[in-house]
Design an enzyme around this catalytic site. Structure first.
Site, PDB file in Angstrom:
ATOM      1  N   ASP A  39       0.857  -1.192   0.000  1.00 31.26           N
ATOM      2  CA  ASP A  39       0.000   0.000   0.000  1.00 31.26           C
ATOM      3  C   ASP A  39       0.892   1.241   0.000  1.00 31.26           C
ATOM      4  O   ASP A  39       1.698   1.443   0.916  1.00 31.26           O
ATOM      5  CB  ASP A  39      -0.890  -0.010   1.250  1.00 31.26           C
ATOM      6  CG  ASP A  39      -1.940   1.091   1.230  1.00 31.26           C
ATOM      7  OD1 ASP A  39      -1.944   1.893   0.277  1.00 31.26           O
ATOM      8  OD2 ASP A  39      -2.746   1.153   2.169  1.00 31.26           O
ATOM      9  N   ASP A  88      -3.018   2.543  -5.940  1.00 25.85           N
ATOM     10  CA  ASP A  88      -1.920   2.588  -4.967  1.00 25.85           C
ATOM     11  C   ASP A  88      -1.818   1.330  -4.105  1.00 25.85           C
ATOM     12  O   ASP A  88      -1.146   1.336  -3.073  1.00 25.85           O
ATOM     13  CB  ASP A  88      -2.059   3.818  -4.068  1.00 25.85           C
ATOM     14  CG  ASP A  88      -3.357   3.821  -3.264  1.00 25.85           C
ATOM     15  OD1 ASP A  88      -4.243   2.988  -3.554  1.00 25.85           O
ATOM     16  OD2 ASP A  88      -3.473   4.646  -2.347  1.00 25.85           O
ATOM     17  N   GLU A  89      -2.456   0.226  -4.524  1.00 27.49           N
ATOM     18  CA  GLU A  89      -2.399  -1.015  -3.762  1.00 27.49           C
ATOM     19  C   GLU A  89      -2.238  -2.208  -4.694  1.00 27.49           C
ATOM     20  O   GLU A  89      -2.790  -2.221  -5.795  1.00 27.49           O
ATOM     21  CB  GLU A  89      -3.679  -1.218  -2.953  1.00 27.49           C
ATOM     22  CG  GLU A  89      -3.888  -0.242  -1.808  1.00 27.49           C
ATOM     23  CD  GLU A  89      -5.203  -0.519  -1.110  1.00 27.49           C
ATOM     24  OE1 GLU A  89      -5.181  -1.083   0.002  1.00 27.49           O
ATOM     25  OE2 GLU A  89      -6.250  -0.180  -1.669  1.00 27.49           O
TER      26      GLU A  89
END
Length: 430
Positions: free
Chosen positions: A16, A111-112
């Site tokens: 993350d 973003d993960e």
């Protein structure tokens, strides 16, 4: 669906990116380090990303910019408009780096990403190498949570962020007191528990992730369906969700933005819609897809002065298309049928549906001649290649308009497109 064998024995790592939009801005501006920073939504409306320093000042996610302007000014908070070109490219660089560390990876969001890390003697050491390499190659700091299921990996990643002594890596399976970690997580923050179910669980006395882990399976199945039962099993360490190596098929493509100021000029509306269609069509071609149905919509919104009007029109195309000029032609014809004179519109856009793979398309008997189709395909390939090399919008499709583009989104605090536009590359000075 439960997994057995190697899939069930696998460990999952959730990577993350920390405060991703803010981190992207900091990569190219070292003066932002340790300073409070916020990123705003479209038209500089609300706060959608905050640095840790901004969070400590009490700036909440989703706060309208005008409500916290005084606080921002008083504390010298740096403000940025959303720079999607930069964020999208930085995300691609992070994902490319992560693929070097696992043969199986699922891009969960911008973003993960989930990585399978089975058969590793020390997953925490491996995760530290991943974290170090991502920082070295992209400058983006990440937190990594490791556990026996994807749901627990999400909780572990949360702990990696919130516990300073974790060093950005948290192995929940190796934690001596994993129950305490689950006790610290509100049930509303458990992956897979939406707002409606969270309220139901709270009313039933299930307040934390640990409470949900111990909930009666029959009660969960009756009130939360099989999906809720999977979440409970995942909290118990039973893997029900594997890494999705192949992204699910795209069902639609939406391209729309709110205007910087209300628009009543039909020429400006046509120009805006043409740009949004161009964006959707480029995304369509990037995935080798065609669309057979497009929906055009226009709205004033429900608030503000003047008459209110919202309308949409669904158009069945004569044959599946990906050509920008053809899609613009059909879209503008639809807009003409929706437009009402004297109404100040705040938004228009297009949604492409009934998507199909280009290679699976069967030509229409009375459609365009094969030669014309081939010329159109090669023409769009050339346009896409130029835009890929010189930046999006290097070649665009004009719609006649004498008006200035006041409809564009307000981006008063825009940073540079440092990685996707030649004229905005950062300059290093000795």
């Amino acid at each position: 669906m439960l997994f057995t064998g190697s899939e069930q024995s696998a460990r999952f790592a959730l990577v993350d990116c920390n405060n991703f939009y803010v981190s992207c801005e900091r990569v190219f501006d070292p003066s932002l380090a340790a300073r409070p920073v916020v990123v705003l939504s479209n038209n500089d409306g609300c706060v959608i990303a905050r640095s840790d320093e901004a969070k400590q000042l009490g700036i909440s996610m989703g706060t309208p910019f005008f409500k916290c302007r005084e606080l921002i000014s008083h504390h010298g908070v740096r403000v940025f408009s959303s720079n999607y070109a930069l964020y999208g490219d930085m995300s691609a660089r992070v994902m490319e780096t992560l693929r070097r560390f696992s043969p199986r990876m699922e891009e969960y969001s911008i973003d993960e990403a989930f990585l399978a890390c089975a058969q590793r003697e020390n997953p925490a050491d491996w995760a530290r190498r991943v974290r170090s390499q991502v920082a070295r190659c992209t400058g983006i700091p990440v937190s990594i949570g490791i556990a026996s299921t994807k749901t627990l990996a999400k909780i572990a990643a949360r702990a990696a962020k919130k516990q300073p002594d974790a060093g950005g890596v948290f192995d929940l399976d190796g934690c001596a007191d994993s129950e305490r970690v689950l006790e610290s997580v509100a049930v509303a923050d458990v992956w897979g528990v939406g707002r409606r179910y969270a309220e139901l669980l709270r009313r039933s006395g299930i307040i934390t992730a640990r409470d949900l882990k111990g909930a009666d399976e029959g009660w969960v199945r009756r009130h939360m369906t099989v999906q809720g039962l999977r979440t409970v099993l995942e909290l118990r360490g039973v893997s029900c969700l594997g890494v999705e190596d192949v992204a699910p098929a795209l069902r639609s493509i939406l391209s729309s933005r709110s205007f910087g100021s209300p628009v009543d000029d039909p020429a400006r509306l046509r120009e805006a819609l043409a740009e949004y269609i161009s964006t959707a069509a480029a995304k369509l071609r990037s995935r080798s897809l065609l669309t057979a149905v497009m929906q055009v919509f226009i709205t004033t919104g429900a608030h503000g002065p003047g008459p209110h009007h919202s309308a949409a029109l669904t158009l069945s195309l004569p044959q599946p298309l990906s050509s920008t000029p053809e899609l613009i032609r059909h879209g503008l014809a639809g807009l003409e049928r929706l437009y009402r004179r004297g109404v100040r519109y705040r938004k228009t856009g297009v949604m492409l549906t009934a998507l199909q793979k280009e290679r699976a398309h069967q030509p229409v008997l009375f459609g365009c001649a094969p030669a014309a189709d081939e010329r159109s395909r090669r023409f769009m390939e050339a346009v896409d290649a130029i835009n890929a090399r010189w930046g999006r919008g290097a070649v665009s499709f004009a719609v006649p308009s004498r008006a200035a583009r006041a409809w564009r989104m307000q981006r008063r605090f825009m940073s540079g497109r440092y990685t996707t536009c030649w004229s905005e590359l950062p300059k290093a000075r000795a």
